[in-house]
Design a protein around this motif. Sequence first.
Motif, PDB file in Angstrom:
ATOM      1  N   THR A  72      62.613  37.139  12.056  1.00 32.97           N
ATOM      2  CA  THR A  72      63.615  37.020  12.114  1.00 32.97           C
ATOM      3  C   THR A  72      64.656  37.493  11.201  1.00 32.97           C
ATOM      4  N   THR A  73      65.688  37.883  11.357  1.00 34.48           N
ATOM      5  CA  THR A  73      66.883  38.454  10.474  1.00 34.48           C
ATOM      6  C   THR A  73      67.765  37.824  10.836  1.00 34.48           C
ATOM      7  N   THR A  74      68.997  37.542   9.827  1.00 36.88           N
ATOM      8  CA  THR A  74      70.537  37.385  10.435  1.00 36.88           C
ATOM      9  C   THR A  74      71.208  38.170   9.956  1.00 36.88           C
ATOM     10  N   ALA A  75      72.431  38.677  10.945  1.00 39.69           N
ATOM     11  CA  ALA A  75      73.385  39.330  10.480  1.00 39.69           C
ATOM     12  C   ALA A  75      74.012  39.342   9.262  1.00 39.69           C
ATOM     13  N   LYS A  76      73.900  37.921   8.629  1.00 42.30           N
ATOM     14  CA  LYS A  76      74.517  37.783   7.414  1.00 42.30           C
ATOM     15  C   LYS A  76      73.699  38.092   6.222  1.00 42.30           C
ATOM     16  N   SER A  77      72.563  38.236   6.548  1.00 41.63           N
ATOM     17  CA  SER A  77      71.397  38.707   5.491  1.00 41.63           C
ATOM     18  C   SER A  77      71.419  40.406   5.378  1.00 41.63           C
ATOM     19  N   LEU A  78      72.025  40.801   6.457  1.00 40.53           N
ATOM     20  CA  LEU A  78      72.414  42.408   6.429  1.00 40.53           C
ATOM     21  C   LEU A  78      73.678  42.686   6.034  1.00 40.53           C
ATOM     22  N   ALA A  79      74.598  41.921   5.932  1.00 38.58           N
ATOM     23  CA  ALA A  79      75.982  42.286   5.737  1.00 38.58           C
ATOM     24  C   ALA A  79      75.984  43.127   4.311  1.00 38.58           C
ATOM     25  N   ASP A  80      75.314  43.089   3.414  1.00 42.24           N
ATOM     26  CA  ASP A  80      75.487  44.000   2.328  1.00 42.24           C
ATOM     27  C   ASP A  80      74.354  45.162   2.393  1.00 42.24           C
ATOM     28  N   LYS A  81      73.456  45.121   3.394  1.00 38.62           N
ATOM     29  CA  LYS A  81      72.614  45.936   3.242  1.00 38.62           C
ATOM     30  C   LYS A  81      72.542  47.055   4.327  1.00 38.62           C
ATOM     31  N   GLY A  82      73.321  46.557   5.455  1.00 37.48           N
ATOM     32  CA  GLY A  82      73.356  47.428   6.680  1.00 37.48           C
ATOM     33  C   GLY A  82      71.965  47.054   7.607  1.00 37.48           C
ATOM     34  N   GLY A  83      71.092  47.557   7.185  1.00 35.46           N
ATOM     35  CA  GLY A  83      69.909  47.543   8.014  1.00 35.46           C
ATOM     36  C   GLY A  83      68.815  48.446   7.300  1.00 35.46           C
ATOM     37  N   PRO A  84      67.637  48.491   7.982  1.00 36.39           N
ATOM     38  CA  PRO A  84      66.501  49.411   7.334  1.00 36.39           C
ATOM     39  C   PRO A  84      66.750  50.940   7.639  1.00 36.39           C
ATOM     40  N   PRO A  85      66.238  51.746   6.715  1.00 39.37           N
ATOM     41  CA  PRO A  85      66.193  53.285   7.188  1.00 39.37           C
ATOM     42  C   PRO A  85      65.534  53.529   8.467  1.00 39.37           C
ATOM     43  N   LEU A  86      66.042  54.573   9.035  1.00 37.79           N
ATOM     44  CA  LEU A  86      65.379  54.715  10.286  1.00 37.79           C
ATOM     45  C   LEU A  86      63.930  55.257   9.919  1.00 37.79           C
ATOM     46  N   VAL A 120      65.045  45.250  23.081  1.00 41.67           N
ATOM     47  CA  VAL A 120      64.457  46.723  23.289  1.00 41.67           C
ATOM     48  C   VAL A 120      62.959  46.576  23.020  1.00 41.67           C
ATOM     49  N   PHE A 121      62.390  47.302  23.723  1.00 48.54           N
ATOM     50  CA  PHE A 121      60.966  47.698  23.565  1.00 48.54           C
ATOM     51  C   PHE A 121      60.865  49.416  22.909  1.00 48.54           C
ATOM     52  N   ILE A 122      60.217  49.324  21.608  1.00 46.52           N
ATOM     53  CA  ILE A 122      60.072  50.445  21.029  1.00 46.52           C
ATOM     54  C   ILE A 122      58.609  50.691  20.741  1.00 46.52           C
ATOM     55  N   PRO A 123      58.232  51.896  21.595  1.00 45.42           N
ATOM     56  CA  PRO A 123      56.702  52.102  21.451  1.00 45.42           C
ATOM     57  C   PRO A 123      56.443  52.734  20.100  1.00 45.42           C
ATOM     58  N   ARG A 124      55.264  52.607  19.798  1.00 44.02           N
ATOM     59  CA  ARG A 124      54.635  53.089  18.356  1.00 44.02           C
ATOM     60  C   ARG A 124      54.915  54.557  18.303  1.00 44.02           C
ATOM     61  N   GLY A 125      55.387  55.118  17.318  1.00 46.50           N
ATOM     62  CA  GLY A 125      55.711  56.696  17.095  1.00 46.50           C
ATOM     63  C   GLY A 125      57.260  56.777  17.431  1.00 46.50           C
ATOM     64  N   THR A 126      58.078  55.968  17.592  1.00 40.85           N
ATOM     65  CA  THR A 126      59.522  55.977  18.070  1.00 40.85           C
ATOM     66  C   THR A 126      60.388  55.844  17.011  1.00 40.85           C
ATOM     67  N   HIS A 127      61.490  56.821  16.603  1.00 43.81           N
ATOM     68  CA  HIS A 127      61.984  56.507  15.438  1.00 43.81           C
ATOM     69  C   HIS A 127      62.952  55.431  16.078  1.00 43.81           C
ATOM     70  N   HIS A 128      63.314  54.327  15.046  1.00 39.19           N
ATOM     71  CA  HIS A 128      64.461  53.341  15.249  1.00 39.19           C
ATOM     72  C   HIS A 128      64.887  52.541  14.120  1.00 39.19           C
ATOM     73  N   THR A 129      65.978  51.842  14.152  1.00 42.25           N
ATOM     74  CA  THR A 129      66.361  51.156  13.249  1.00 42.25           C
ATOM     75  C   THR A 129      67.432  50.103  13.860  1.00 42.25           C
ATOM     76  N   PHE A 130      68.076  49.266  12.887  1.00 44.92           N
ATOM     77  CA  PHE A 130      69.161  48.426  13.373  1.00 44.92           C
ATOM     78  C   PHE A 130      70.045  48.085  12.499  1.00 44.92           C
ATOM     79  N   ALA A 131      71.154  47.613  12.535  1.00 44.02           N
ATOM     80  CA  ALA A 131      72.155  47.318  11.601  1.00 44.02           C
ATOM     81  C   ALA A 131      73.368  46.288  12.279  1.00 44.02           C
TER      82      ALA A 131
END
Length: 182
Positions: A72-86, A120-131
């Motif tokens: 799990t990750t919280t929005a608070k923990s992403l506040a400074d980072k935004g999210g992982p790269p695509l 959201v279901f993300i099959p392997r090989g699919t470009h994705h990220t979140f923020a």
Amino acid sequence: MKRRHFMLSILLAIPAATLAKFSWLKTAKTQKPFLIRADESRFQGEQKKMGNDLLRCVISCEDTHSGMLMGTTTAKSLADKGGPPLHLHTHQDEILFVSSGEFLIQIGTEIFRAKAGDAVFIPRGTHHTFANPIANNPGMLISIHQPGDKQMEVDFATVASGHFPKSWENDPTIVGPPIHVD
């Protein structure tokens, strides 16, 4: 004569049934159930109190014999980072579930605003990220990777400490920048 074949069949079936029984015992999981509290994390199958971790490992690869990894990750923990790269995972499917708040989720080139209860279901090989799109967003995002990957869990521990690995040894493959959040 028929009785003789019947008796022979029964005698031959006993060893086969016994072997099947022992074969099942060898594959049975020996892992015990556990409860993980809200202030705990479970990297490499070990339960520890969380510090200022940005990511929480809820189910370790060790817990599922590499069948699954859940964090799990919280929005608070992403506040400074935004999210992982695509990125994309070559060997794992991923499920993202918004348990509270709102998140931006990118799949391919499309960006969605996902709210509590969305998945959201993300099959392997699919470009994705979140923020995290909102200041003071109290949200939480659950990510499930199947099958689990021990190296990915090591990378999760790096992310938990507040850093995205500069290069991923195995998976995921970085394919673009994070979602830009104003």
